[in-house]
Write a protein that holds these residues in place. Structure first.
Motif, mmCIF file in Angstrom:
data_model
loop_
_atom_site.group_PDB
_atom_site.id
_atom_site.type_symbol
_atom_site.label_atom_id
_atom_site.label_comp_id
_atom_site.label_asym_id
_atom_site.label_seq_id
_atom_site.Cartn_x
_atom_site.Cartn_y
_atom_site.Cartn_z
ATOM 1 N N LEU A 54 -3.634 9.922 -3.399
ATOM 2 C CA LEU A 54 -2.683 9.786 -2.290
ATOM 3 C C LEU A 54 -2.930 8.498 -1.526
ATOM 4 N N TRP A 55 -4.181 8.112 -1.409
ATOM 5 C CA TRP A 55 -4.509 6.831 -0.768
ATOM 6 C C TRP A 55 -3.918 5.675 -1.571
ATOM 7 N N LEU A 56 -4.026 5.727 -2.902
ATOM 8 C CA LEU A 56 -3.410 4.698 -3.731
ATOM 9 C C LEU A 56 -1.898 4.666 -3.526
ATOM 10 N N ALA A 57 -1.270 5.850 -3.512
ATOM 11 C CA ALA A 57 0.183 5.920 -3.304
ATOM 12 C C ALA A 57 0.558 5.388 -1.929
ATOM 13 N N GLU A 58 -0.286 5.638 -0.937
ATOM 14 C CA GLU A 58 -0.017 5.154 0.416
ATOM 15 C C GLU A 58 -0.062 3.635 0.465
ATOM 16 N N ASN A 59 -0.981 3.035 -0.264
ATOM 17 C CA ASN A 59 -1.022 1.573 -0.331
ATOM 18 C C ASN A 59 0.266 1.016 -0.934
ATOM 19 N N ILE A 60 0.733 1.646 -2.006
ATOM 20 C CA ILE A 60 1.977 1.191 -2.633
ATOM 21 C C ILE A 60 3.149 1.377 -1.678
ATOM 22 N N ALA A 61 3.216 2.542 -1.037
ATOM 23 C CA ALA A 61 4.336 2.848 -0.152
ATOM 24 C C ALA A 61 4.394 1.897 1.045
ATOM 25 N N THR A 62 3.254 1.616 1.656
ATOM 26 C CA THR A 62 3.277 0.714 2.807
ATOM 27 C C THR A 62 3.571 -0.720 2.379
ATOM 28 N N TYR A 63 3.115 -1.089 1.188
ATOM 29 C CA TYR A 63 3.446 -2.421 0.666
ATOM 30 C C TYR A 63 4.953 -2.569 0.489
ATOM 31 N N LEU A 64 5.608 -1.473 0.107
ATOM 32 C CA LEU A 64 7.057 -1.481 -0.091
ATOM 33 C C LEU A 64 7.829 -1.270 1.212
ATOM 34 N N GLY A 65 7.103 -1.095 2.308
ATOM 35 C CA GLY A 65 7.764 -0.953 3.605
ATOM 36 C C GLY A 65 8.267 0.441 3.898
ATOM 37 N N ALA A 66 7.729 1.457 3.208
ATOM 38 C CA ALA A 66 8.150 2.830 3.475
ATOM 39 C C ALA A 66 7.820 3.210 4.921
ATOM 40 N N TRP A 67 6.707 2.729 5.424
ATOM 41 C CA TRP A 67 6.318 2.807 6.829
ATOM 42 C C TRP A 67 5.252 1.751 7.036
ATOM 43 N N ARG A 68 4.828 1.548 8.276
ATOM 44 C CA ARG A 68 3.820 0.531 8.563
ATOM 45 C C ARG A 68 2.812 1.055 9.563
ATOM 46 N N TYR A 69 1.544 0.734 9.308
ATOM 47 C CA TYR A 69 0.520 0.928 10.328
ATOM 48 C C TYR A 69 0.563 -0.266 11.271
ATOM 49 N N PRO A 70 0.061 -0.111 12.495
ATOM 50 C CA PRO A 70 0.121 -1.217 13.446
ATOM 51 C C PRO A 70 -0.451 -2.526 12.909
ATOM 52 N N TYR A 71 -1.538 -2.458 12.146
ATOM 53 C CA TYR A 71 -2.158 -3.684 11.628
ATOM 54 C C TYR A 71 -1.387 -4.280 10.452
ATOM 55 N N GLN A 72 -0.314 -3.614 10.022
ATOM 56 C CA GLN A 72 0.495 -4.121 8.909
ATOM 57 C C GLN A 72 1.827 -4.716 9.366
ATOM 58 N N LEU A 73 2.092 -4.691 10.667
ATOM 59 C CA LEU A 73 3.397 -5.119 11.160
ATOM 60 C C LEU A 73 3.638 -6.610 10.975
ATOM 61 N N HIS A 74 2.581 -7.412 10.945
ATOM 62 C CA HIS A 74 2.736 -8.862 10.800
ATOM 63 C C HIS A 74 2.278 -9.346 9.421
ATOM 64 N N GLY A 75 2.238 -8.431 8.477
ATOM 65 C CA GLY A 75 1.805 -8.778 7.126
ATOM 66 C C GLY A 75 1.013 -7.627 6.537
ATOM 67 N N TRP A 76 1.304 -7.287 5.287
ATOM 68 C CA TRP A 76 0.687 -6.112 4.694
ATOM 69 C C TRP A 76 -0.814 -6.304 4.496
ATOM 70 N N GLU A 77 -1.556 -5.259 4.789
ATOM 71 C CA GLU A 77 -2.995 -5.191 4.505
ATOM 72 C C GLU A 77 -3.281 -3.852 3.850
ATOM 73 N N PRO A 78 -4.316 -3.776 3.014
ATOM 74 C CA PRO A 78 -4.638 -2.494 2.375
ATOM 75 C C PRO A 78 -4.931 -1.409 3.409
ATOM 76 N N VAL A 79 -4.588 -0.192 3.046
ATOM 77 C CA VAL A 79 -4.866 0.953 3.901
ATOM 78 C C VAL A 79 -6.370 1.227 3.884
ATOM 79 N N SER A 80 -6.911 1.551 5.050
ATOM 80 C CA SER A 80 -8.347 1.771 5.188
ATOM 81 C C SER A 80 -8.850 2.850 4.230
ATOM 82 N N TRP A 81 -10.069 2.628 3.707
ATOM 83 C CA TRP A 81 -10.712 3.615 2.843
ATOM 84 C C TRP A 81 -10.870 4.956 3.544
ATOM 85 N N GLU A 82 -10.953 4.955 4.858
ATOM 86 C CA GLU A 82 -11.135 6.197 5.601
ATOM 87 C C GLU A 82 -10.002 7.183 5.359
ATOM 88 N N LYS A 83 -8.840 6.656 4.972
ATOM 89 C CA LYS A 83 -7.686 7.513 4.739
ATOM 90 C C LYS A 83 -7.886 8.438 3.540
#
Length: 261
Positions: free
Chosen positions: A202-231
């Motif tokens: 699910l973490w891998l899928a979340e990285n793909i989804a946020t890269y595609l703009g499905a939603w954004r974390y605050p730190y991704q609003l000005h450019g995509w970054e990988p989702v934290s391992w903590e997720k």
């Protein structure tokens, strides 16, 4: 040679079965990816994804890939996920930055399909892998899963107790194994390990989804970054909620254990 080829065949068979289990999630992510290259349309992308999610659901039901009972539990997962999204978005945990008509309090209605996809995966796994639970403590696991769900909200105002809850989940599922069929053989694994593996994917899928703009974390609003391992840990905990819902829907009321189809 045969001693080597049989494990390889088993692995390939398992990978193919898992791919079939993920069919709804893969199709949903493919739709999100396709929506990024569509020309400008009078309908918002998020709204198109709502219609796409409804169409996918109809196809899976009409093709018999999901039963009526599956569809009911998946719908519950959709509603539970949407409630989760409404609270989290209102607190600024993540955002859906694009405009849409089918949007409630900043959450597009397609957001619930992301959780429905997880429910679909578990329902199809129960069918395709002939799942059965061994020494499953339904009451204890349900109580811990409910507490985990509440903590994902309450930690914004109260102490975050996810680590004690993780320990409680391990205790509740200690000794519980998931038996499944791959080709001619019957295998099993600890339920807790299953949660951890699903959390990773699910973490891998979340990285793909946020890269595609499905939603954004605050730190991704000005450019995509990988989702934290903590997720990964967060997803491993949260999957217990969906698992409890699916297991309850599949349970044979006569003997109190989850049935296999």
């Amino acid at each position: 040679m045969s001693a080597i080829s049989f494990p390889v065949r088993q692995l390939l068979t398992f990978a193919w079965l898992e791919t079939r289990c993920c069919a709804f999630a893969v199709a949903l992510l493919a739709g999100v990816a396709l929506s990024t290259v569509l020309p400008h349309l009078p309908v918002a992308r998020y709204d198109l994804l709502v219609l796409y999610g409804v169409a996918l659901t109809a196809v899976f039901r009409l093709r018999g890939w999901e039963t009526g009972r599956d569809l009911a539990v998946i719908a519950v997962c959709h509603v539970v996920g949407l409630a989760f999204e409404l609270v989290k978005v209102s607190l600024g945990s993540w955002t859906y930055p694009e405009p849409a008509v089918l949007k409630l309090a900043g959450v597009p209605l397609y957001g619930g399909f992301l959780y429905a996809a997880v429910g679909s995966y578990l329902c199809r796994a129960w069918h395709l892998l002939d799942l059965k639970l061994v020494r499953y403590r339904a009451g204890a696991t349900t109580v811990v899963a409910a507490a985990i769900y509440v903590n994902f909200f309450s930690h914004h105002w109260l102490p975050d107790v996810r680590w004690p809850l993780a320990a409680a989940l391990l205790a509740a599922t200690a000794g519980t194994r998931v038996a499944f069929t791959v080709g001619p053989t019957r295998q099993s694994m600890p339920l807790a390990l299953g949660f951890a593996l699903i959390g990773f994917f699910l973490w891998l899928a979340e990285n793909i989804a946020t890269y595609l703009g499905a939603w954004r974390y605050p730190y991704q609003l000005h450019g995509w970054e990988p989702v934290s391992w903590e997720k990964i840990g967060a997803w491993a905990l949260l999957i217990s909620v969906t698992f409890v819902l699916v297991e309850w829907a599949r349970r044979d009321r006569r003997n109190g254990v989850a049935e296999a189809v």
